[in-house]
Write a protein that holds these residues in place. Sequence first.
Motif, PDB file in Angstrom:
ATOM      1  N   ARG A 134       0.818  -1.209   0.000  1.00 47.84           N
ATOM      2  CA  ARG A 134       0.000   0.000   0.000  1.00 47.84           C
ATOM      3  C   ARG A 134       0.852   1.259   0.000  1.00 47.84           C
ATOM      4  NH1 ARG A 134      -3.659  -1.192   5.158  1.00 47.84           N
ATOM      5  NH2 ARG A 134      -1.714  -2.225   5.767  1.00 47.84           N
TER       6      ARG A 134
ATOM      7  N   TYR B 253      -3.388   3.845   1.978  1.00 44.76           N
ATOM      8  CA  TYR B 253      -3.550   4.004   3.425  1.00 44.76           C
ATOM      9  C   TYR B 253      -4.597   5.072   3.737  1.00 44.76           C
ATOM     10  CZ  TYR B 253       0.033   0.993   5.521  1.00 44.76           C
ATOM     11  OH  TYR B 253       0.750  -0.085   5.976  1.00 44.76           O
TER      12      TYR B 253
ATOM     13  N   ASP C 202      -7.114   5.953   1.984  1.00 46.56           N
ATOM     14  CA  ASP C 202      -8.457   5.430   1.698  1.00 46.56           C
ATOM     15  C   ASP C 202      -9.017   4.649   2.889  1.00 46.56           C
ATOM     16  OD1 ASP C 202      -8.449   6.524  -0.812  1.00 46.56           O
ATOM     17  OD2 ASP C 202      -7.902   4.666  -1.855  1.00 46.56           O
ATOM     18  N   GLN C 203      -8.132   4.137   3.743  1.00 49.78           N
ATOM     19  CA  GLN C 203      -8.570   3.402   4.921  1.00 49.78           C
ATOM     20  C   GLN C 203      -8.537   4.266   6.178  1.00 49.78           C
ATOM     21  OE1 GLN C 203      -6.167  -0.205   4.979  1.00 49.78           O
ATOM     22  NE2 GLN C 203      -7.669  -1.241   3.683  1.00 49.78           N
TER      23      GLN C 203
ATOM     24  N   LEU D 236      -9.037   0.085  10.917  1.00 49.62           N
ATOM     25  CA  LEU D 236      -8.317  -0.657   9.884  1.00 49.62           C
ATOM     26  C   LEU D 236      -6.801  -0.569  10.042  1.00 49.62           C
ATOM     27  CD1 LEU D 236     -10.515   0.207   6.749  1.00 49.62           C
ATOM     28  CD2 LEU D 236     -10.610  -1.812   8.236  1.00 49.62           C
TER      29      LEU D 236
ATOM     30  N   ASP E 117     -15.451  -4.057  10.317  1.00 47.79           N
ATOM     31  CA  ASP E 117     -14.922  -2.966   9.497  1.00 47.79           C
ATOM     32  C   ASP E 117     -14.114  -3.498   8.310  1.00 47.79           C
ATOM     33  OD1 ASP E 117     -15.478  -0.274  11.000  1.00 47.79           O
ATOM     34  OD2 ASP E 117     -14.843  -1.681  12.554  1.00 47.79           O
ATOM     35  N   TYR E 118     -13.689  -4.750   8.403  1.00 45.38           N
ATOM     36  CA  TYR E 118     -12.927  -5.373   7.319  1.00 45.38           C
ATOM     37  C   TYR E 118     -13.881  -6.063   6.352  1.00 45.38           C
ATOM     38  CZ  TYR E 118      -8.416  -4.633   9.596  1.00 45.38           C
ATOM     39  OH  TYR E 118      -7.295  -4.059  10.145  1.00 45.38           O
TER      40      TYR E 118
ATOM     41  N   MET F  48     -10.058  -6.658   1.342  1.00 49.48           N
ATOM     42  CA  MET F  48      -9.204  -5.702   2.045  1.00 49.48           C
ATOM     43  C   MET F  48      -7.950  -6.407   2.574  1.00 49.48           C
ATOM     44  SD  MET F  48     -11.635  -3.335   4.451  1.00 49.48           S
ATOM     45  CE  MET F  48     -12.625  -1.991   3.783  1.00 49.48           C
TER      46      MET F  48
END
Length: 344
Positions: free
Chosen positions: A9, A14, A16-17, A139, A170-171, A175
């Motif tokens: 990533r 990162y 985006d999360q 996340l 949340d996952y 992902m």
Amino acid sequence: MPGFQDQFRDLAAYSDQGLEYSTPSNTAVKMLDALVNQAIYHYNDEQLGGWSGTTKKMFEADPDFAMGKIFTLGLECFASNREMTAEPRQKLIDFSNKSKTLNLTNLEKMHLKAAELMTSEDYYGAMETFENILAQYPLDAYALHMAYFLALTTGHTARLRDTPASVVKDYKPGMPFYGHVHGKLCFGQSEMGEYEASEISGRLALDHFPLDNWAHHALAHNFEESGRAVQGALFLTNTEPEWTRGTSFSHHLWWHKSLFYVQLGDFETALTLYDDTIGPMTLKAGGNFPLSDGSSLLMRLQLEGVDIGDRAREQALKWDRHSEDFVSLFYDGQVCFTNLMAGD
């Protein structure tokens, strides 16, 4: 067979999360992600030069990478002798003082606080701080990893279930670390006696990523604790090509495999596993954790009346090199009974 991650990533991924870092370097962040992957899946990325090579590449990309310093220095100071780690402890203190003039993100500030608490050996405070990070940044896989292993270190068993359970929704499939969160949940559920739910979580984790050796480990615990030694031995035999890829953790899964044979009364197979695999691996690795696998298997076999010969003496000689590492009731107990078995 799938391999370990080779695409890591960057800053945008990162972000985006919901995870923001102060560095402008995409390469530095990718190398941080590579380190997180290696820590979570217990392997060395040979293409990047393993842990040390990845760390070197991270700081070559950004020598001032704040999260990189927090991450590496915090881990260097965790569960180690204060005198032996005086240098990284001082570096973290110096960075903490300097950080007041830096434009750290809120996430980095929270991680710095957790690292400082680990450095001062306030493991409960560090665990709570990582849990607070997860409350804001669910996340953050590294925060989950550390909150989880600090719960394991401090004996907060229910947290091994509750911490991954707090973020698992949340996952989403696809992902990063989606399966691994379920693997962590599997272990916690098993430790709390929830064996059916645990097995579902573990199977889901391996369906997502078959090389997740923590999920293999969690299911091994499930099978052993629920009295299913035959199923456990078959499971580890059938999945051996996958879990042996995690080179820094596979010795422990070999140990678990041997315990199934001890449980079944097949002491000859268990001793053969020691001679062929567990003994050589743990003696070569030489650290506290690997040695505890070798010595505790020998102790179980001796208690069952098996003649272990001089094998304990080899372990005792290795343990002697770690007598001043740090105080640990678990490891100090290992040293004690290994020396007794060796006749010292």
